[in-house]
Design a protein around this motif. Structure first.
Motif, short mmCIF file in Angstrom:
data_model
loop_
_atom_site.label_atom_id
_atom_site.label_comp_id
_atom_site.label_asym_id
_atom_site.label_seq_id
_atom_site.Cartn_x
_atom_site.Cartn_y
_atom_site.Cartn_z
N ASP A 98 33.85 4.63 2.73
CA ASP A 98 34.01 3.85 3.94
C ASP A 98 33.07 4.23 5.08
O ASP A 98 33.10 3.59 6.13
N GLY A 99 32.27 5.26 4.95
CA GLY A 99 31.40 5.68 6.05
C GLY A 99 30.02 6.07 5.57
O GLY A 99 29.73 6.05 4.37
N GLY A 100 29.17 6.41 6.54
CA GLY A 100 27.83 6.90 6.21
C GLY A 100 26.76 5.85 6.04
O GLY A 100 25.66 6.15 5.57
N ALA A 101 27.06 4.60 6.44
CA ALA A 101 26.10 3.53 6.19
C ALA A 101 24.81 3.71 6.98
O ALA A 101 23.73 3.35 6.49
N TYR A 102 24.89 4.27 8.18
CA TYR A 102 23.70 4.37 9.03
C TYR A 102 22.58 5.13 8.33
O TYR A 102 21.45 4.65 8.21
N VAL A 103 22.89 6.32 7.83
CA VAL A 103 21.87 7.12 7.15
C VAL A 103 21.52 6.51 5.80
O VAL A 103 20.34 6.42 5.43
N ALA A 104 22.52 6.06 5.05
CA ALA A 104 22.26 5.50 3.72
C ALA A 104 21.35 4.28 3.79
O ALA A 104 20.45 4.12 2.96
N GLN A 105 21.55 3.42 4.77
CA GLN A 105 20.72 2.22 4.90
C GLN A 105 19.28 2.58 5.25
O GLN A 105 18.33 2.01 4.70
N HIS A 106 19.11 3.54 6.16
CA HIS A 106 17.75 3.97 6.50
C HIS A 106 17.05 4.61 5.31
O HIS A 106 15.86 4.36 5.07
N LEU A 107 17.77 5.44 4.58
CA LEU A 107 17.16 6.07 3.40
C LEU A 107 16.75 5.04 2.37
O LEU A 107 15.69 5.16 1.74
N ASP A 108 17.57 4.02 2.18
CA ASP A 108 17.26 2.99 1.20
C ASP A 108 16.01 2.22 1.61
O ASP A 108 15.12 1.95 0.79
N THR A 109 15.92 1.87 2.90
CA THR A 109 14.74 1.16 3.40
C THR A 109 13.50 2.03 3.29
O THR A 109 12.43 1.57 2.85
N ALA A 110 13.61 3.29 3.67
CA ALA A 110 12.47 4.21 3.58
C ALA A 110 11.99 4.35 2.14
O ALA A 110 10.78 4.36 1.87
N ARG A 111 12.93 4.44 1.23
CA ARG A 111 12.58 4.60 -0.19
C ARG A 111 11.79 3.39 -0.70
O ARG A 111 10.80 3.54 -1.43
N VAL A 112 12.21 2.19 -0.31
CA VAL A 112 11.51 0.98 -0.73
C VAL A 112 10.09 0.97 -0.17
O VAL A 112 9.12 0.69 -0.88
N ILE A 113 9.96 1.25 1.13
CA ILE A 113 8.63 1.24 1.74
C ILE A 113 7.73 2.30 1.13
O ILE A 113 6.55 2.04 0.83
N ALA A 114 8.26 3.50 0.92
CA ALA A 114 7.45 4.57 0.32
C ALA A 114 6.96 4.17 -1.07
O ALA A 114 5.80 4.44 -1.44
#
Length: 377
Positions: free
Chosen positions: A215-231
Motif C-alpha cells: 500500500d505504500g512506497g509509490a513515490y520512490v518506486a515510480q521514479h526508479l521505474d522511470t529512471a530504469r526505462v530511460i537508462a
C-alpha cells in the motif's frame, strides 16, 4: 483563458466539458517573492527571516520564477494539439500559490457552465505534495463555490503519467542531448543522476500503492521505474551501459526529520571521489525547468561540480514538448472513454503499468486529514 462560455465538448471528451491545468505557481516580479513564499508556507510557522533567505534564490533571477511562463507555453501547446486533432475541449489554468489562483479559475469555469472538469496536475508522481495536496486544494476551492451558492462542478484528476511514453521519451531524448554536450573524452564514462524532489521518508513510505508491493512506497518506486526505462533507452541509443542512481534535491523542513537521500550535491562529490569522469543530471521529477531546477541544479549543483572539477550537464524537462501535449490528449480521451463504460488502451512503459484513475482511501495521507476531491476520500 477562454472568454466565451462553452457548452459540451465533442463526444471524444464526453462527459467532460473542460480541462484544468493545475500548477504550483510562482512570483513574477521582486515584489511578489515574499507574498508568494508566505502563501506556500502558510500555517507552518516559518519565520519571515527564513523566507527572505529562500527568496534570495528568486532574486538571482530577477524575482521571477520561470514556472508561470512555462505553464503559458504548455497551455498553448495543449490548445494547439487539441485543435489539430479535433478535440473540442477548452483548457483553463489555475495555481495553488499564485495568480491565476485555483479558486478564481474554478469560479470562472463554473460561470462558463462547465460541470465535468478533468484536472492535469503538473506533478507526474504519487505523493502527498504531488497529488493529495492538489486534491485538497480542489476540495477547498469547490467548498468556496458552494458557500457562494454557485454551481459546483465535478472534478476528476488525470492519472499519474510518470511512465507514459509522451513523458518518458522526451526525457530520454533530452538525456541524449545532455550527453552530447559533455566533452567527447568523458562522454562514454558519464554517469546518470536521475533527480527529483526530496520528501520526508514517512511521506514516501505512505505515497500510494505499488502493484504487487503493498500500500505504500509509490513515490520512490515510480521514479526508479522511470529512471530504469530511460537508462535502458539511452543504453540502446549509445551502445554504452552507464551506472545510474536516483538522487534527490530541494530538501526543506526540520533537519531532525529524515528525508530521502542522497542529495544531488553529495552524490556529485561521492561519484567524483569514486572516479566518475562526468555526470548528466536528469530531472525526471519535474515537468518544467522551474526555480528548483534552475537554482538547485543549474546553480547550486553546477557550482559544486565546478568546485570538484567534475564535468556535468543537465537534461531539459519535458516542458511544452508536443509529445507531452499529445500524451495529455491521450490521457483525456482514455479517461473520458472509461467514464463512458469503455475499456480504452492505457499507455505505459516500464514494469509498473498504468496508474489508477481514482485515488483510493488513505492514499498519500496528510498529518492533519483534510477533505480531498477527485478520490474516494
Amino acid at each position: 483563458m477562454p472568454e466565451q462560455p462553452h457548452q459540451s465538448a465533442e463526444p471524444g471528451a464526453g462527459p467532460y466539458d473542460a480541462l484544468l491545468l493545475l500548477s504550483f505557481g510562482g512570483p513574477e516580479g521582486p515584489d511578489d517573492v515574499l507574498p508568494f513564499l508566505e502563501n506556500v508556507t502558510r500555517g507552518r510557522g516559518i519565520p519571515r527571516e527564513r523566507l527572505k533567505e529562500v527568496g534570495r534564490h528568486y532574486f538571482l533571477f530577477g524575482g521571477v520564477s520561470p514556472i508561470n511562463a512555462q505553464n503559458r507555453e504548455l497551455l498553448d501547446a495543449l490548445r494547439k494539439d487539441f485543435a489539430e486533432h479535433g478535440l473540442d475541449l477548452p483548457v483553463y489554468w489555475g495555481n495553488r500559490n499564485w495568480a491565476p489562483y485555483l479558486t478564481d479559475t474554478l469560479r470562472e469555469m463554473s460561470e462558463a457552465g462547465h460541470r465535468r472538469i478533468l484536472v492535469l496536475a503538473t506533478s507526474a508522481y504519487a505523493s502527498y505534495s504531488g497529488c493529495r495536496q492538489y486534491r485538497e486544494n480542489l476540495a477547498a476551492s469547490l467548498a468556496v463555490l458552494a458557500e457562494e451558492d454557485r454551481p459546483v462542478p465535478r472534478v476528476d484528476k488525470l492519472r499519474h503519467y510518470f511512465n507514459h511514453p509522451g513523458f518518458v521519451r522526451p526525457m530520454t531524448e533530452n538525456t541524449l542531448t545532455a550527453l552530447a554536450e559533455l566533452p567527447a573524452a568523458v562522454r562514454d564514462g558519464a554517469r546518470l543522476a536521475f533527480t527529483t524532489h526530496s520528501i520526508p521518508t514517512a511521506a514516501a513510505d505512505t505515497s500510494g500503492p505499488v502493484p504487487g508491493h503493498g500500500d505504500g512506497g509509490a513515490y520512490v518506486a515510480q521514479h526508479l521505474d522511470t529512471a530504469r526505462v530511460i537508462a535502458e533507452e539511452v543504453r540502446a541509443a549509445t551502445g554504452v551501459e552507464r551506472p545510474w542512481q536516483l538522487v534527490f534535491q530541494s530538501r526543506s523542513g526540520s533537519p531532525r526529520i529524515p528525508w530521502l537521500e542522497p542529495d544531488i550535491c553529495d552524490h556529485l562529490a561521492e561519484v567524483h571521489a569514486a572516479g566518475a569522469p562526468a555526470v548528466v543530471m536528469v530531472p525526471i521529477g519535474f515537468v518544467s525547468d522551474h526555480m528548483e531546477v534552475k537554482y538547485d541544479l543549474d546553480t547550486e549543483a553546477a557550482d559544486r561540480a565546478a568546485e570538484l572539477g567534475l564535468p556535468v550537464s543537465r537534461a531539459a524537462t519535458v516542458g511544452a514538448d508536443p509529445r507531452f501535449a499529445a500524451a495529455v490528449r491521450e490521457l483525456v480521451l482514455e479517461r473520458a472513454a472509461t467514464e463512458r463504460g469503455l475499456a480504452p488502451a492505457r499507455c505505459a512503459l516500464g514494469a509498473l503499468g498504468p496508474s489508477h484513475d481514482i485515488c483510493p482511501a488513505g492514499c498519500c495521507p496528510a498529518r492533519t486529514p483534510q477533505p480531498a476531491a477527485a478520490g474516494t476520500d
